[in-house]
Design a protein around this motif. Structure first.
Motif, short mmCIF file in Angstrom:
data_model
loop_
_atom_site.label_atom_id
_atom_site.label_comp_id
_atom_site.label_asym_id
_atom_site.label_seq_id
_atom_site.Cartn_x
_atom_site.Cartn_y
_atom_site.Cartn_z
N LEU A 8 20.41 -17.06 -49.87
CA LEU A 8 20.54 -18.47 -50.27
C LEU A 8 19.59 -19.48 -50.23
O LEU A 8 19.52 -20.47 -50.62
CB LEU A 8 21.95 -18.88 -49.98
CG LEU A 8 23.34 -18.23 -50.53
CD1 LEU A 8 24.55 -18.61 -50.15
CD2 LEU A 8 23.18 -18.34 -52.13
N LYS A 9 18.96 -19.18 -48.87
CA LYS A 9 17.52 -19.99 -48.48
C LYS A 9 16.46 -19.64 -49.25
O LYS A 9 15.46 -20.73 -48.90
CB LYS A 9 17.23 -19.88 -47.00
CG LYS A 9 18.50 -20.57 -46.22
CD LYS A 9 18.21 -20.43 -44.83
CE LYS A 9 19.33 -21.25 -43.99
NZ LYS A 9 18.90 -21.73 -42.71
N LEU A 10 16.30 -18.60 -50.21
CA LEU A 10 15.06 -18.13 -50.83
C LEU A 10 15.11 -19.01 -52.01
O LEU A 10 16.12 -19.13 -52.75
CB LEU A 10 15.10 -16.92 -50.79
CG LEU A 10 15.07 -15.96 -49.64
CD1 LEU A 10 15.00 -14.56 -49.90
CD2 LEU A 10 13.73 -16.18 -49.04
N ASP A 11 13.98 -19.27 -52.63
CA ASP A 11 13.85 -19.97 -53.82
C ASP A 11 13.87 -18.97 -54.93
O ASP A 11 13.08 -18.00 -55.16
CB ASP A 11 12.44 -20.61 -53.82
CG ASP A 11 12.27 -21.44 -55.16
OD1 ASP A 11 13.16 -21.44 -56.11
OD2 ASP A 11 11.11 -22.07 -55.30
N ALA A 12 14.98 -19.07 -55.64
CA ALA A 12 15.31 -17.82 -56.70
C ALA A 12 14.17 -18.03 -58.00
O ALA A 12 14.01 -17.29 -58.68
CB ALA A 12 16.92 -18.24 -57.24
N LYS A 13 13.49 -19.02 -57.98
CA LYS A 13 12.50 -19.48 -58.89
C LYS A 13 11.37 -18.61 -58.80
O LYS A 13 10.44 -18.35 -59.55
CB LYS A 13 12.27 -20.73 -59.28
CG LYS A 13 13.46 -21.62 -59.80
CD LYS A 13 13.28 -22.92 -59.98
CE LYS A 13 14.34 -23.75 -60.35
NZ LYS A 13 14.29 -25.29 -60.32
N LYS A 14 11.15 -18.09 -57.54
CA LYS A 14 9.83 -17.29 -57.22
C LYS A 14 10.13 -15.83 -57.31
O LYS A 14 9.31 -15.13 -56.95
CB LYS A 14 9.47 -17.72 -55.63
CG LYS A 14 9.04 -19.13 -55.63
CD LYS A 14 8.74 -19.36 -54.03
CE LYS A 14 7.95 -20.70 -53.87
NZ LYS A 14 7.71 -20.82 -52.58
N LEU A 15 11.13 -15.47 -58.00
CA LEU A 15 11.34 -13.86 -58.06
C LEU A 15 10.26 -13.59 -59.22
O LEU A 15 10.28 -14.35 -60.40
CB LEU A 15 12.64 -13.76 -58.73
CG LEU A 15 13.90 -13.71 -57.75
CD1 LEU A 15 15.12 -13.48 -58.55
CD2 LEU A 15 13.40 -12.84 -56.52
N LYS A 16 9.66 -12.50 -58.93
CA LYS A 16 8.50 -12.03 -59.66
C LYS A 16 8.50 -10.49 -59.57
O LYS A 16 8.65 -9.93 -58.67
CB LYS A 16 7.35 -12.55 -59.92
CG LYS A 16 6.63 -12.52 -58.63
CD LYS A 16 5.29 -13.14 -58.58
CE LYS A 16 4.64 -12.71 -57.26
NZ LYS A 16 3.04 -12.85 -57.66
N MET A 17 8.06 -9.67 -60.80
CA MET A 17 7.86 -8.19 -60.52
C MET A 17 6.36 -8.31 -59.94
O MET A 17 5.51 -8.75 -60.21
CB MET A 17 7.79 -7.72 -61.84
CG MET A 17 8.91 -7.60 -62.61
SD MET A 17 10.35 -6.57 -61.67
CE MET A 17 10.04 -5.09 -62.32
N PRO A 18 6.17 -7.10 -58.99
CA PRO A 18 5.24 -6.89 -58.21
C PRO A 18 3.99 -6.47 -59.28
O PRO A 18 4.16 -5.68 -60.33
CB PRO A 18 5.42 -6.11 -57.06
CG PRO A 18 6.85 -5.95 -57.14
CD PRO A 18 7.45 -6.38 -58.33
#
Length: 133
Positions: A8-18
């Motif tokens: 929950l502390k991580l920015d969900a908008k920064k999710l990306k495929m490697p």
């Protein structure tokens, strides 16, 4: 801090495929260095590729078509190259599969396949660890 709190502390908008660029010297092109932009494959699509490469008869696995699995993995993991209608047209390849057959040798296919697998979360076998166990 537990796992839920940490997530929950991580920015969900920064999710990306490697992603990763791989430089291969293509032997069929006289050793010309070509950069292949590779990316991880979504888990659902990865499973589809695997399932589509298995031949089942009478409820038993009869054959795993490794070539087909590798080719489909390359097409999905390097779409900028292998799904490019311009590149296919230039090399007179009607399909991404034909383009791969024209451009890459077996070892080059394996190198891209292994890179895409690593990006997709599968660790490369360490031969030294295997030999020493």
């Amino acid at each position: 801090m537990n796992t839920v709190e940490k997530l929950l502390k991580l920015d969900a908008k920064k999710l990306k495929m490697p992603e990763k660029d791989i430089v291969l010297k293509l032997n069929r092109l006289g050793g010309e260095e070509i950069v292949f932009p590779c990316k991880a494959i979504d888990a659902e699509l990865y499973a589809e590729i695997q399932e589509g490469s298995i031949e089942i008869r009478k409820g038993d696995i009869k054959k795993i078509n490794m070539y087909e699995m590798k080719i489909r993995t390359l097409v999905e993991g390097c779409p900028d190259i292998f799904k490019s209608s311009e590149v296919m047209s230039h090399f007179d390849a009607p399909t991404p599969k034909e383009l791969i057959k024209k451009l890459l040798l077996s070892g080059e296919i394996d190198e891209l396949y292994n890179t895409i697998n690593e990006l997709s979360g599968y660790e490369k076998d360490d031969e030294d660890d295997i030999k020493n166990s």
